[in-house]
Design an enzyme around this catalytic site. Structure first.
Site, PDB file in Angstrom:
ATOM      1  CG  HIS A  68      22.721 -52.087  81.433  1.00 27.53           C
ATOM      2  ND1 HIS A  68      22.166 -53.337  81.391  1.00 27.53           N
ATOM      3  CD2 HIS A  68      22.906 -51.825  82.755  1.00 27.53           C
ATOM      4  CE1 HIS A  68      22.044 -53.816  82.626  1.00 27.53           C
ATOM      5  NE2 HIS A  68      22.489 -52.906  83.474  1.00 27.53           N
ATOM      6  CG  HIS A  70      23.452 -49.678  87.454  1.00 27.92           C
ATOM      7  ND1 HIS A  70      22.197 -50.077  87.847  1.00 27.92           N
ATOM      8  CD2 HIS A  70      23.912 -50.648  86.618  1.00 27.92           C
ATOM      9  CE1 HIS A  70      21.915 -51.258  87.287  1.00 27.92           C
ATOM     10  NE2 HIS A  70      22.949 -51.616  86.532  1.00 27.92           N
ATOM     11  NE  ARG A  72      25.646 -48.060  91.821  1.00 26.49           N
ATOM     12  CZ  ARG A  72      25.246 -49.269  91.456  1.00 26.49           C
ATOM     13  NH1 ARG A  72      23.962 -49.528  91.305  1.00 26.49           N
ATOM     14  NH2 ARG A  72      26.101 -50.235  91.251  1.00 26.49           N
ATOM     15  CG  ASN A 102      19.559 -50.912  90.208  1.00 26.09           C
ATOM     16  OD1 ASN A 102      19.879 -49.942  89.524  1.00 26.09           O
ATOM     17  ND2 ASN A 102      20.402 -51.892  90.479  1.00 26.09           N
ATOM     18  CG  HIS A 186      19.423 -58.798  85.715  1.00 30.47           C
ATOM     19  ND1 HIS A 186      20.604 -58.224  86.123  1.00 30.47           N
ATOM     20  CD2 HIS A 186      19.301 -59.937  86.450  1.00 30.47           C
ATOM     21  CE1 HIS A 186      21.179 -58.983  87.051  1.00 30.47           C
ATOM     22  NE2 HIS A 186      20.408 -60.027  87.282  1.00 30.47           N
ATOM     23  CG  HIS A 239      23.834 -57.973  81.859  1.00 30.73           C
ATOM     24  ND1 HIS A 239      23.026 -59.049  82.078  1.00 30.73           N
ATOM     25  CD2 HIS A 239      23.505 -57.078  82.820  1.00 30.73           C
ATOM     26  CE1 HIS A 239      22.249 -58.807  83.119  1.00 30.73           C
ATOM     27  NE2 HIS A 239      22.517 -57.609  83.581  1.00 30.73           N
ATOM     28  CG  ASP A 312      25.667 -53.835  84.054  1.00 33.96           C
ATOM     29  OD1 ASP A 312      25.040 -52.962  84.693  1.00 33.96           O
ATOM     30  OD2 ASP A 312      25.613 -55.053  84.342  1.00 33.96           O
ATOM     31  CG  HIS A 316      29.600 -51.438  93.793  1.00 33.67           C
ATOM     32  ND1 HIS A 316      28.365 -51.301  94.398  1.00 33.67           N
ATOM     33  CD2 HIS A 316      29.422 -52.295  92.762  1.00 33.67           C
ATOM     34  CE1 HIS A 316      27.484 -52.053  93.760  1.00 33.67           C
ATOM     35  NE2 HIS A 316      28.091 -52.659  92.759  1.00 33.67           N
ATOM     36  N   GLY A 331      29.892 -55.967  90.369  1.00 33.01           N
ATOM     37  CA  GLY A 331      29.812 -54.846  89.427  1.00 33.01           C
ATOM     38  C   GLY A 331      31.132 -54.153  89.161  1.00 33.01           C
TER      39      GLY A 331
HETATM   40 ZN   LIG Z   1      22.962 -53.379  85.433  1.00 30.75          ZN
HETATM   41 ZN   LIG Z   2      21.798 -56.669  85.320  1.00 30.40          ZN
END
Ligand SMILES: [Zn+2]
Ligand SMILES: [Zn+2]
Length: 438
Positions: A68, A70, A72, A102, A186, A239, A312, A316, A331
């Site tokens: 899991h 991100h 980006r 995402n 999620h 999560h 996760d 940012h 996050g």
């Molecule tokens: Zn996530």
């Molecule tokens: Zn999530």
């Protein structure tokens, strides 16, 4: 992966941990052209062009798989790219990253799945994309999951948001039974979580911050367990944050529902008393909950209800975090501290067996995504990490490899340091202080 980095490597006298056989033994490991060619004691380096790594006193583990993350890219390259995310991963001992959909655009087409795979091929670790369950993560139209699976997606997720429409979720589950790939869920009822910022409880009250009830997670988990039971689909709930979620999943497993789940190190590490600092790095989703919940998550790990630990990793920008609690993004980054934070909490504090932790971040998540990883065996591509379990390090911004520095662990002293990572047969990361010759 970069071919020119491929050297012959000899790891000397490390304590090898094999989560598949649940064994630990002292041995040398010889890696030739990226492939593990020998695992035995007293291997003598015959070639000249060999890098010898003295791992005496250190643990040698399969490279970790973080299911899991991100990364980006595409769309938010100022926060992280596949390249910088992969560098952060290998610094944390992670050799395989499963990245969420995402991005902008959302990973809901074959070409985007292939784009990420291609970019991943020239990065420091293996990158496996998850594709969206619904187009544009809008929760309305189901993606062409078969085509996305053929393109190389290793799972499906709308992570970041929950599929509100129960009928759509039920259709996704029924459709997914055609593929042996997990749905990574999620779980958040966003009518319940609304504008909430933190866990709803004592601290949200005294600090005057809008709360997020445990119901937000638990209602959706309850729904999706029911839908999985009815559809026969396999689901993976990511999560976990509440004690009630652990209970529900335990019961579902006992009832024969095909459900697995994971938890992050930060939900195992902190409780909501951390919020008194108003540090926005503690603003995460799902929120850091009460001590009672944290303890239940630790118990969930110990008794095997929780199958995996994931970071996760959510980078940012400083401008998105260095603001008021209300405005800050949700996050924390986590690739570099996946092992050390979990090790500090579970193995040092809770005295859990190291082999069990290694399993939770290598073999177990590999099995969930149907990937043949988390092994140290002759003939396989070398994905290994060398760990100094005695070392302790304070997490500081100037020592973070990720492009974004929003770590919930900043200022924490964590035990267990990654000394070196071999990823895809390449020496992908090494600390300065390792004794190397050659
Ligand atoms: Zn996530
Ligand atoms: Zn999530």
């Amino acid at each position: 992966m970069k071919e020119n980095m491929k050297k012959n490597l000899l790891i000397k006298s490390g304590s090898i941990i094999d989560p598949w056989s649940n064994r630990e033994f002292i041995s040398d490991v010889l890696i030739k052209n990226g492939i593990i060619s020998e695992i035995k004691e007293n291997i003598k380096a015959k070639e000249d062009n060999i890098v010898e790594i003295n791992a005496e006193g250190y643990k040698v583990s399969p490279g970790f798989l973080d299911m899991h993350v991100h990364l980006r890219e595409p769309g938010f390259e100022d926060k992280e790219t596949i390249e910088t995310g992969a560098l952060a991963a290998v610094k944390g001992g992670v050799t395989t990253v499963v990245c969420m959909a995402n991005t902008r655009p959302v990973v809901d087409t074959q070409s985007l799945v292939k784009y990420i795979l291609k970019k991943g091929n020239s990065s420091a670790c293996r990158v496996l994309p998850v594709a969206a369950m619904t187009k544009g993560l809008e929760g309305k139209n189901i993606t062409e999951m078969g085509i996305l699976a053929d393109a190389g997606a290793v799972g499906f997720s709308d992570d970041g948001i929950c599929v509100r429409d129960s009928r759509v979720m039920y259709e996704i589950m029924r459709y997914s039974t055609q593929f042996d790939l997990p749905l990574i869920l999620h779980e958040e009822d966003d009518f319940i979580s609304g504008d909430g910022l933190v866990h709803e409880g004592y601290y949200s009250n005294i600090l005057g911050l809008e709360g997020i009830s445990r119901l937000s997670d638990e209602l959706m988990i309850e729904r999706d367990i029911s839908l999985a039971k009815r559809s026969g689909a396999g689901i993976h709930i990511t999560h976990l944050s509440t004690g009630g979620s652990v209970e529900m999943i335990k019961k579902a497993k006992d009832d024969g529902v095909k459900v697995t789940c994971d938890v992050t190190p930060h939900h195992l590490f902190f409780n909501d008393s951390c919020l008194t600092s108003f540090n926005t790095n503690f603003k995460v989703k799902p929120p850091i909950r009460s001590e009672e919940d944290r303890k239940a998550l630790v118990e969930g790990i110990k008794d095997g209800v929780i199958d995996a630990i994931v970071s996760d990793h959510a980078p940012h920008l400083d401008t998105e975090k260095n603001t008021t609690f209300r405005l800050a993004n949700f996050g924390t980054i986590g690739l570099e501290t996946l092992f050390s934070a979990a090790f500090t909490k579970l193995c040092v504090e809770e005295k859990m067996d190291l082999g069990k932790l290694i399993n939770l971040i290598s073999a177990a998540p590999s099995k969930i995504i149907g990937f043949n990883g988390g092994k140290i065996e002759v003939g396989s591509l070398a994905n290994l990490t060398v760990i100094d379990t005695e070392a302790e390090e304070e997490i500081r911004k100037d020592n973070i490899a990720s492009k974004s520095k929003n770590s919930i662990f900043l200022g924490q002293k964590l035990k267990g340091k990654i000394i070196c990572t071999i990823s895809g047969g390449n020496l992908a990361y090494m600390t300065n202080n390792i004794k190397e010759k050659g």
